[in-house]
Design a protein around this motif. Structure first.
Motif, PDB file in Angstrom:
ATOM      1  N   MET A  17       0.701  -1.344   0.143  1.00  0.00           N
ATOM      2  CA  MET A  17       0.015  -0.016   0.015  1.00  0.00           C
ATOM      3  C   MET A  17       0.780   1.251   0.135  1.00  0.00           C
ATOM      4  SD  MET A  17      -3.293  -1.242   2.704  1.00  0.00           S
ATOM      5  CE  MET A  17      -3.849   0.666   2.397  1.00  0.00           C
ATOM      6  N   LEU A  18       2.291   1.229   0.728  1.00  0.00           N
ATOM      7  CA  LEU A  18       2.670   2.225   0.732  1.00  0.00           C
ATOM      8  C   LEU A  18       4.041   2.359  -0.323  1.00  0.00           C
ATOM      9  CD1 LEU A  18       1.504   1.923   3.486  1.00  0.00           C
ATOM     10  CD2 LEU A  18       3.097   3.682   4.172  1.00  0.00           C
ATOM     11  N   LYS A  19       3.775   1.617  -1.280  1.00  0.00           N
ATOM     12  CA  LYS A  19       5.176   1.459  -2.465  1.00  0.00           C
ATOM     13  C   LYS A  19       5.485   2.666  -2.928  1.00  0.00           C
ATOM     14  CE  LYS A  19       6.273  -1.242  -6.527  1.00  0.00           C
ATOM     15  NZ  LYS A  19       5.840  -2.064  -7.551  1.00  0.00           N
ATOM     16  N   LYS A  20       4.644   3.704  -3.170  1.00  0.00           N
ATOM     17  CA  LYS A  20       5.006   4.895  -3.763  1.00  0.00           C
ATOM     18  C   LYS A  20       5.785   5.818  -2.868  1.00  0.00           C
ATOM     19  CE  LYS A  20       1.422   4.769  -7.360  1.00  0.00           C
ATOM     20  NZ  LYS A  20       0.139   5.348  -8.156  1.00  0.00           N
ATOM     21  N   ASP A  21       5.419   5.653  -1.524  1.00  0.00           N
ATOM     22  CA  ASP A  21       6.085   6.277  -0.460  1.00  0.00           C
ATOM     23  C   ASP A  21       7.428   5.808  -0.047  1.00  0.00           C
ATOM     24  OD1 ASP A  21       3.719   8.311  -0.223  1.00  0.00           O
ATOM     25  OD2 ASP A  21       2.713   6.365   0.247  1.00  0.00           O
ATOM     26  N   MET A  22       7.955   5.058  -0.507  1.00  0.00           N
ATOM     27  CA  MET A  22       9.232   4.391  -0.115  1.00  0.00           C
ATOM     28  C   MET A  22      10.426   5.422   0.299  1.00  0.00           C
ATOM     29  SD  MET A  22       8.361   1.303   1.099  1.00  0.00           S
ATOM     30  CE  MET A  22       9.906   1.139   1.672  1.00  0.00           C
ATOM     31  N   ASP A  23      10.463   6.231  -0.640  1.00  0.00           N
ATOM     32  CA  ASP A  23      11.470   7.158  -0.526  1.00  0.00           C
ATOM     33  C   ASP A  23      11.254   8.138   0.810  1.00  0.00           C
ATOM     34  OD1 ASP A  23      13.056   6.324  -2.671  1.00  0.00           O
ATOM     35  OD2 ASP A  23      12.366   7.920  -4.031  1.00  0.00           O
ATOM     36  N   LEU A  24      10.118   8.812   0.943  1.00  0.00           N
ATOM     37  CA  LEU A  24       9.740   9.430   2.361  1.00  0.00           C
ATOM     38  C   LEU A  24       9.853   8.687   3.449  1.00  0.00           C
ATOM     39  CD1 LEU A  24       7.050  11.765   1.436  1.00  0.00           C
ATOM     40  CD2 LEU A  24       9.140  12.489   2.072  1.00  0.00           C
ATOM     41  N   ILE A  25       9.585   7.296   3.419  1.00  0.00           N
ATOM     42  CA  ILE A  25       9.406   6.562   4.396  1.00  0.00           C
ATOM     43  C   ILE A  25      10.931   6.213   5.134  1.00  0.00           C
ATOM     44  CG2 ILE A  25       9.092   4.169   5.275  1.00  0.00           C
ATOM     45  CD1 ILE A  25       6.710   4.101   3.587  1.00  0.00           C
ATOM     46  N   LYS A  26      11.697   6.017   4.113  1.00  0.00           N
ATOM     47  CA  LYS A  26      13.181   5.917   4.270  1.00  0.00           C
ATOM     48  C   LYS A  26      13.915   7.033   4.894  1.00  0.00           C
ATOM     49  CE  LYS A  26      14.111   2.131   1.023  1.00  0.00           C
ATOM     50  NZ  LYS A  26      14.803   1.685  -0.148  1.00  0.00           N
ATOM     51  N   LYS A  27      13.370   8.195   4.405  1.00  0.00           N
ATOM     52  CA  LYS A  27      14.022   9.499   4.912  1.00  0.00           C
ATOM     53  C   LYS A  27      13.537   9.602   6.232  1.00  0.00           C
ATOM     54  CE  LYS A  27      13.697  14.588   4.385  1.00  0.00           C
ATOM     55  NZ  LYS A  27      13.149  15.742   3.638  1.00  0.00           N
ATOM     56  N   TYR A  28      12.250   9.380   6.687  1.00  0.00           N
ATOM     57  CA  TYR A  28      11.851   9.921   8.145  1.00  0.00           C
ATOM     58  C   TYR A  28      12.169   8.657   8.995  1.00  0.00           C
ATOM     59  CZ  TYR A  28      10.438  14.230   6.596  1.00  0.00           C
ATOM     60  OH  TYR A  28      10.282  15.718   5.951  1.00  0.00           O
ATOM     61  N   PHE A  29      11.894   7.386   8.609  1.00  0.00           N
ATOM     62  CA  PHE A  29      11.656   6.166   9.538  1.00  0.00           C
ATOM     63  C   PHE A  29      12.930   5.063   9.483  1.00  0.00           C
ATOM     64  CE2 PHE A  29       7.575   7.871   8.964  1.00  0.00           C
ATOM     65  CZ  PHE A  29       6.983   7.935  10.296  1.00  0.00           C
ATOM     66  N   ARG A  30      13.784   5.619   8.576  1.00  0.00           N
ATOM     67  CA  ARG A  30      15.035   4.853   8.749  1.00  0.00           C
ATOM     68  C   ARG A  30      15.672   4.924  10.154  1.00  0.00           C
ATOM     69  NH1 ARG A  30      20.282   6.231   8.309  1.00  0.00           N
ATOM     70  NH2 ARG A  30      19.674   8.227   7.791  1.00  0.00           N
ATOM     71  N   PRO A  31      15.919   3.702  10.830  1.00  0.00           N
ATOM     72  CA  PRO A  31      16.563   3.857  12.102  1.00  0.00           C
ATOM     73  C   PRO A  31      18.018   4.202  12.130  1.00  0.00           C
ATOM     74  CG  PRO A  31      16.008   1.543  11.440  1.00  0.00           C
ATOM     75  CD  PRO A  31      15.333   2.444  10.540  1.00  0.00           C
ATOM     76  N   TYR A  32      18.251   4.962  12.911  1.00  0.00           N
ATOM     77  CA  TYR A  32      19.898   5.336  12.990  1.00  0.00           C
ATOM     78  C   TYR A  32      20.660   4.137  13.598  1.00  0.00           C
ATOM     79  CZ  TYR A  32      18.607  10.129  12.295  1.00  0.00           C
ATOM     80  OH  TYR A  32      17.862  11.163  11.563  1.00  0.00           O
ATOM     81  N   SER A  33      21.962   4.143  13.488  1.00  0.00           N
ATOM     82  CA  SER A  33      22.730   3.181  13.586  1.00  0.00           C
ATOM     83  C   SER A  33      22.713   2.363  14.798  1.00  0.00           C
ATOM     84  CB  SER A  33      24.247   3.276  13.064  1.00  0.00           C
ATOM     85  OG  SER A  33      24.699   4.438  14.139  1.00  0.00           O
ATOM     86  N   ASN A  34      22.395   3.094  15.915  1.00  0.00           N
ATOM     87  CA  ASN A  34      22.757   2.530  17.314  1.00  0.00           C
ATOM     88  C   ASN A  34      21.097   2.531  18.046  1.00  0.00           C
ATOM     89  OD1 ASN A  34      21.895   5.223  17.616  1.00  0.00           O
ATOM     90  ND2 ASN A  34      22.958   5.575  19.511  1.00  0.00           N
ATOM     91  N   ASP A  35      20.301   2.444  17.415  1.00  0.00           N
ATOM     92  CA  ASP A  35      18.781   2.353  17.859  1.00  0.00           C
ATOM     93  C   ASP A  35      17.636   2.223  16.808  1.00  0.00           C
ATOM     94  OD1 ASP A  35      16.945   2.242  19.898  1.00  0.00           O
ATOM     95  OD2 ASP A  35      17.670   3.943  21.147  1.00  0.00           O
ATOM     96  N   TYR A  36      16.473   2.258  17.374  1.00  0.00           N
ATOM     97  CA  TYR A  36      15.227   2.376  16.584  1.00  0.00           C
ATOM     98  C   TYR A  36      14.938   3.869  16.691  1.00  0.00           C
ATOM     99  CZ  TYR A  36      14.503  -2.325  15.225  1.00  0.00           C
ATOM    100  OH  TYR A  36      14.573  -3.569  14.757  1.00  0.00           O
ATOM    101  N   LEU A  37      15.674   4.872  16.974  1.00  0.00           N
ATOM    102  CA  LEU A  37      15.423   6.313  16.884  1.00  0.00           C
ATOM    103  C   LEU A  37      15.727   6.608  15.383  1.00  0.00           C
ATOM    104  CD1 LEU A  37      15.379   8.932  18.158  1.00  0.00           C
ATOM    105  CD2 LEU A  37      17.723   9.021  18.477  1.00  0.00           C
TER     106      LEU A  37
END
Length: 374
Positions: free
Chosen positions: A65-85
């Motif tokens: 359902m969110l296939k077209k939004d993957m670039d934005l999802i990765k920008k805002y919800f990609r976890p940083y290296s040390n946590d799910y932050l």
């Protein structure tokens, strides 16, 4: 102290968890698959693997359902290296104790974030590692200088640090896209509701029975080394995680701004099939895994020195950081792994979390190693 069992999910939290899992397909979904593969070799439980199927279906439907939004999802919800932050979590400053928040009040939740509210939330999250003072008031102002100082000490890439800084200086620019993504994630949850709702009902039924028949708080303290008997006069709410299963999380409340509950959440996989019945001894394979993880963790010089520093006397984060000449962010990073593997225990004293060596766990592993090697 009263134990209460929640009969519903936290929509805002589950939306964030779903989007984080979509942003990091090699992270949580891969871990989920590995966990299932391992359990299939040792446990024969159709009910358990139905639960895996449901969560995998939610993630799969989200990906569709969110296939077209993957670039934005990765920008805002990609976890940083040390946590799910992730960037979205910093923009929303969503803390776990907002249990009564649901998806249909997301905009109200965002609108309520006055500068004063955002300052308080910033302080109340793990994000505040630059400041471990217990005398912070709700009126305390977090300055750009403090944020910059904290970011300087973070073990993140320059690009990630700049993203985090932009979350504070350009908040209005980021909040709109994040809210829209979470609304789309809500639609995924609603579309799959017939699949996951029975799991939440099972969770409520199981934990209601456990709390009637057993000393759940005592067992969690014994098996997970988390002392929930904090002297609080509030209730403790046991609530289901859905997307991130088998997790025990909790937040420490502030006396000057207490939530309705001391907040704990337990993943929906916990139940009859797994070890939260507290009467199934670890298998030899589990013991071997614990031994290997113990050796791996303490082969890291910093983690070993931390264990040595709290061997005789408990310490809180900032105190330990000063003693070891490290940043509190670095201490928190190392503590995460030590706590997760049961080598360090937590106890809340006067609004501070104190770390101490879990002597029983360490002695048990050392005894196992002695049996194996001597």
């Amino acid at each position: 102290m009263e134990l209460k069992i929640s009969d519903h999910i936290n929509y805002i939290s589950e939306e964030m968890n779903l989007l984080i899992s979509l942003a990091d397909p090699e992270g949580y979904p891969a871990v989920l698959a590995q966990c299932r593969k391992k359990l299939e070799k040792t446990i024969d439980s159709p009910a358990l693997f139905h639960r895996f199927d449901v969560v995998e279906n939610i993630i799969k439907e989200g990906r569709r359902m969110l296939k077209k939004d993957m670039d934005l999802i990765k920008k805002y919800f990609r976890p940083y290296s040390n946590d799910y932050l992730c960037l979205a979590n910093v923009v929303l400053l969503f803390t776990r104790w907002d249990w009564e928040e649901t998806a249909d009040t997301l905009e109200a939740y965002v609108r309520r974030q006055t500068p004063q509210e955002r300052n308080y939330r910033f302080i109340s999250m793990n994000l505040e590692q630059f400041n471990d003072d217990s005398d912070i008031s709700f009126d305390h102002t977090v300055t750009m200088k403090q944020i910059s100082s904290w970011l300087d000490d973070c073990p993140l890439s320059p690009e990630d640090k700049w993203q985090l800084f932009s979350a504070f200086i350009q908040w209005d620019k980021h909040i709109g896209p994040i809210v829209q993504l979470m609304k789309k994630a809500e639609k995924v949850l609603e579309k799959t509701k017939e699949q996951w709702l029975p799991l939440i009902h099972d969770f409520y039924t199981y934990w209601s029975r456990q709390c009637r028949e057993k000393d759940v708080l005592g067992d969690i303290r014994t098996f997970f080394h988390i002392d929930l008997h904090t002297g609080s006069d509030k209730s403790i709410l046991i609530a289901p995680n859905m997307i991130f299963m088998n997790a025990i999380t909790f937040s420490v409340t502030e006396d000057n701004r207490p939530p309705a509950y001391d907040y704990y959440s337990i993943g929906i996989l916990y139940g009859e099939e797994l070890y939260l019945d507290f009467n199934i001894k670890a298998s030899s394979e589990k013991e071997m895994s614990d031994n290997l993880q113990f050796l791996k963790l303490l082969s890291d010089k910093s983690k070993l020195e931390i264990m040595m520093s709290i061997k005789d006397e408990p310490a809180y984060g900032a105190q330990l950081a000063r003693k070891m000449n490290l940043t509190t962010a670095t201490i928190s990073y190392h503590m995460g792994a030590l706590i997760q593997n049961g080598l360090v225990s937590l106890k809340k004293v006067n609004n501070r979390l104190y770390y101490s060596v879990n002597r029983d766990k360490v002695k048990n592993i050392l005894s196992n190693l002695e049996d194996l090697l001597l």
